[in-house]
Write a protein that holds these residues in place. Structure first.
Motif, PDB file in Angstrom:
ATOM      1  N   GLY A 349       0.875  -1.173   0.000  1.00  0.00           N
ATOM      2  CA  GLY A 349       0.000   0.000   0.000  1.00  0.00           C
ATOM      3  C   GLY A 349       0.906   1.214   0.000  1.00  0.00           C
ATOM      4  O   GLY A 349       1.733   1.381   0.902  1.00  0.00           O
ATOM      5  N   LEU A 350       0.777   2.054  -1.033  1.00  0.00           N
ATOM      6  CA  LEU A 350       1.710   3.162  -1.215  1.00  0.00           C
ATOM      7  C   LEU A 350       0.990   4.470  -0.879  1.00  0.00           C
ATOM      8  O   LEU A 350       0.092   4.902  -1.603  1.00  0.00           O
ATOM      9  N   VAL A 351       1.366   5.074   0.251  1.00  0.00           N
ATOM     10  CA  VAL A 351       0.673   6.273   0.754  1.00  0.00           C
ATOM     11  C   VAL A 351       1.739   7.320   1.042  1.00  0.00           C
ATOM     12  O   VAL A 351       2.354   7.323   2.113  1.00  0.00           O
ATOM     13  N   THR A 352       1.992   8.211   0.062  1.00  0.00           N
ATOM     14  CA  THR A 352       3.149   9.096   0.195  1.00  0.00           C
ATOM     15  C   THR A 352       2.794  10.575  -0.005  1.00  0.00           C
ATOM     16  O   THR A 352       3.389  11.250  -0.851  1.00  0.00           O
ATOM     17  N   PRO A 353       1.845  11.099   0.779  1.00  0.00           N
ATOM     18  CA  PRO A 353       1.521  12.524   0.632  1.00  0.00           C
ATOM     19  C   PRO A 353       2.682  13.420   1.049  1.00  0.00           C
ATOM     20  O   PRO A 353       3.460  13.069   1.943  1.00  0.00           O
ATOM     21  N   LEU A 354       2.786  14.596   0.420  1.00  0.00           N
ATOM     22  CA  LEU A 354       3.821  15.565   0.789  1.00  0.00           C
ATOM     23  C   LEU A 354       3.470  16.200   2.128  1.00  0.00           C
ATOM     24  O   LEU A 354       4.344  16.622   2.881  1.00  0.00           O
ATOM     25  N   ARG A 355       2.168  16.236   2.411  1.00  0.00           N
ATOM     26  CA  ARG A 355       1.673  16.716   3.710  1.00  0.00           C
ATOM     27  C   ARG A 355       0.222  16.291   3.795  1.00  0.00           C
ATOM     28  O   ARG A 355      -0.504  16.410   2.813  1.00  0.00           O
ATOM     29  N   ASP A 356      -0.194  15.737   4.915  1.00  0.00           N
ATOM     30  CA  ASP A 356      -1.585  15.265   5.036  1.00  0.00           C
ATOM     31  C   ASP A 356      -2.023  15.364   6.485  1.00  0.00           C
ATOM     32  O   ASP A 356      -1.226  15.065   7.387  1.00  0.00           O
TER      33      ASP A 356
END
Ligand code: F6P
Length: 456
Positions: A349-356
């Motif tokens: 599962g790829l979850v790579t927000p710059l900011r969240d």
């Protein structure tokens, strides 16, 4: 027991729960018990903002919604909320556009929300207002004579003073938040940023409860319910179709609104780098990115779509074989139920927000896994969820090379390590569930003032 009045921009009045894609509306609905009035925007744009709401009932919840005029929608939602607040609160100062007209429309639409809501309120109601669209609502209600307890929760990050202060009406917005009885944030960093801003900008209001007792309370999901949904959905015809199409290849999955805060171009670059530096994965993995289009009236979102379209073409053009498409990219959404089954099938599962603010997809991916053979979560250190999901593979989302290395590590991780990490992640998800979040926030809101203390 007091009636709870929830106010949020979006209200899940019509959609069935499992058909919704996720977000704030789903969390609240999962967590709420007892009598609830839920007030907000109907999602409809008409010639005039309605003065009176339309009602619908589901179980013990009554939904009351108003339509917005095109003009209010443009200024309040597309304008100030999503051209000014959203980029600023996600630390993207270069993308901030500010217009006095939009800000005026943002405040006047909050006034209209207040006017339509006041006649529905009863003595003893407990008000809980959500997110960046509605920061001025509490003060607008107070000005109209409402003296009920009011809490506010911000679902997106709160930036540090040097960023927040860029906004011309920063002082007025800080005063809006200070007017609540309780202000809640996703992480300790967000809470500390708010308190730091408020102390500097509003020195006279330091003892205001919202500042003195601001809390960090991470939003969660109902992990057990999501796990059940994933298990049953895994047997669906669509899940079988996805499985058949993989012909034994490992699945990498991402599911995010098509938003510049989600780090999608860097993620696509990372996948490309994996295929470049680890040729052994060519034809052995498939990356499915579900990225429903969002806020298309804002130019940055249209630009991002063009970037992703281009990147997808480049990656597939370079690495595809006649019987293998490396990157499957779709810009329409899938139901939560379907996604749950797909998550269960995915090795990564790829979850790579710059900011969240938090990122519930990260939790949903973990909850969906088969505990005997779980997949690996790769998570950005800049998602609120990273504070508790530290057993994920934590990456810097600005570094495609680092994400590519994490992909390699995840794809080769032993079953034992995957199980250990999964158990630890699941434990945190169960501890900080949606129901616990609701319970904790409401307990703080109703606690006698002297027992309120800044939480960590
Ligand atoms: O966290 C911010 C948020 O309001 C979420 O609750 C939701 O998923 C998302 O933004 C939705 O954005 P919009 O209402 O603009 O489609």
């Amino acid at each position: 027991m007091a009636r709870l009045v929830i106010v949020s921009n979006r209200v899940p009045a019509s959609a069935k729960r499992e058909q919704q894609a996720g977000g704030l509306a789903v969390v609240l609905e999962e967590a709420l018990k007892g009598e609830v009035l839920w007030f907000g925007w109907s999602g409809k744009r008409t010639h005039a903002t309605s003065a009176k709401p339309t009602f619908a009932t589901r179980g013990t919840t009554t939904f009351a919604t108003i339509d917005l005029s095109e003009e209010d929608y443009q200024a309040y939602y597309a304008g100030f909320s999503n051209r000014s607040l959203w980029p600023l609160f996600h630390y993207r100062t270069g993308l901030v556009a500010y217009s006095r007209e939009d800000y005026k429309g943002y405040r006047s639409t909050n006034q209209k929300f207040a006017q339509a809501l006041v006649p529905l309120l009863r003595p003893g109601d407990l008000l809980w207002i959500h997110d960046y669209h509605l920061m001025p609502l509490g003060r607008a209600l107070r000005e109209q004579g409402v003296d009920l307890k009011m809490g506010f929760f911000l679902h997106i990050p709160f930036p540090p003073l040097s960023v927040f202060d860029i906004l011309p009406p920063a002082g007025e917005l800080a005063a809006d938040l200070a007017a609540y009885d309780l202000a809640g944030f996703q992480t300790a960093e967000d809470r500390d940023n708010f308190v730091g801003c408020a102390r500097k900008i509003l020195p006279e209001a330091q003892r205001a409860p919202a500042i003195a007792s601001a809390v960090a309370l991470p939003v969660g999901i109902d992990g057990k319910a999501f796990a059940r949904m994933a298990k049953t959905s895994r047997m669906n015809a669509e899940s079988r179709r996805l499985k058949d199409s993989l012909v034994g290849r490992k699945l990498i999955i991402g599911a995010d609104r098509l938003d510049y805060s989600k780090g999608l171009p860097q993620r696509f670059e990372a996948y490309s780098e994996l295929l470049e530096t680890h040729a052994e994965y060519r034809e052995k993995v498939s990356y499915l990115q579900v990225a429903p289009r969002s806020r298309e009236e804002v130019s940055e979102y249209r630009e991002l779509k063009r970037t992703l379209d281009r990147l997808t073409g480049r990656i597939n053009g370079k690495y595809a074989e006649f019987d293998w498409v490396p990157l499957r990219y779709m810009t329409h959404g899938l139901s939560r139920r379907l996604l749950a089954g797909f998550f269960r099938m995915a090795a990564i599962g790829l979850v790579t927000p710059l900011r969240d603010g938090m990122n519930l997809v990260a939790m949903e991916y973990v909850a969906a896994q088969d505990e005997e053979d779980p997949g690996v979560l790769i998570l950005s250190r800049f998602a609120g969820a990273a504070a508790s999901l530290d057993a994920a593979l934590i990456v810097n989302p600005y570094d495609p090379g680092g994400i590519a290395e994490a992909l390699h590590e995840g794809l080769t991780m032993s079953r034992q390590e995957r199980q250990e990490r999964w158990r630890s992640l699941m434990h945190r998800i169960d501890e900080d569930s949606a129901a616990a979040w609701c319970r904790r926030f409401l307990a703080r809101l109703t606690a006698p003032p002297k027992t309120l203390r800044a939480a960590s």
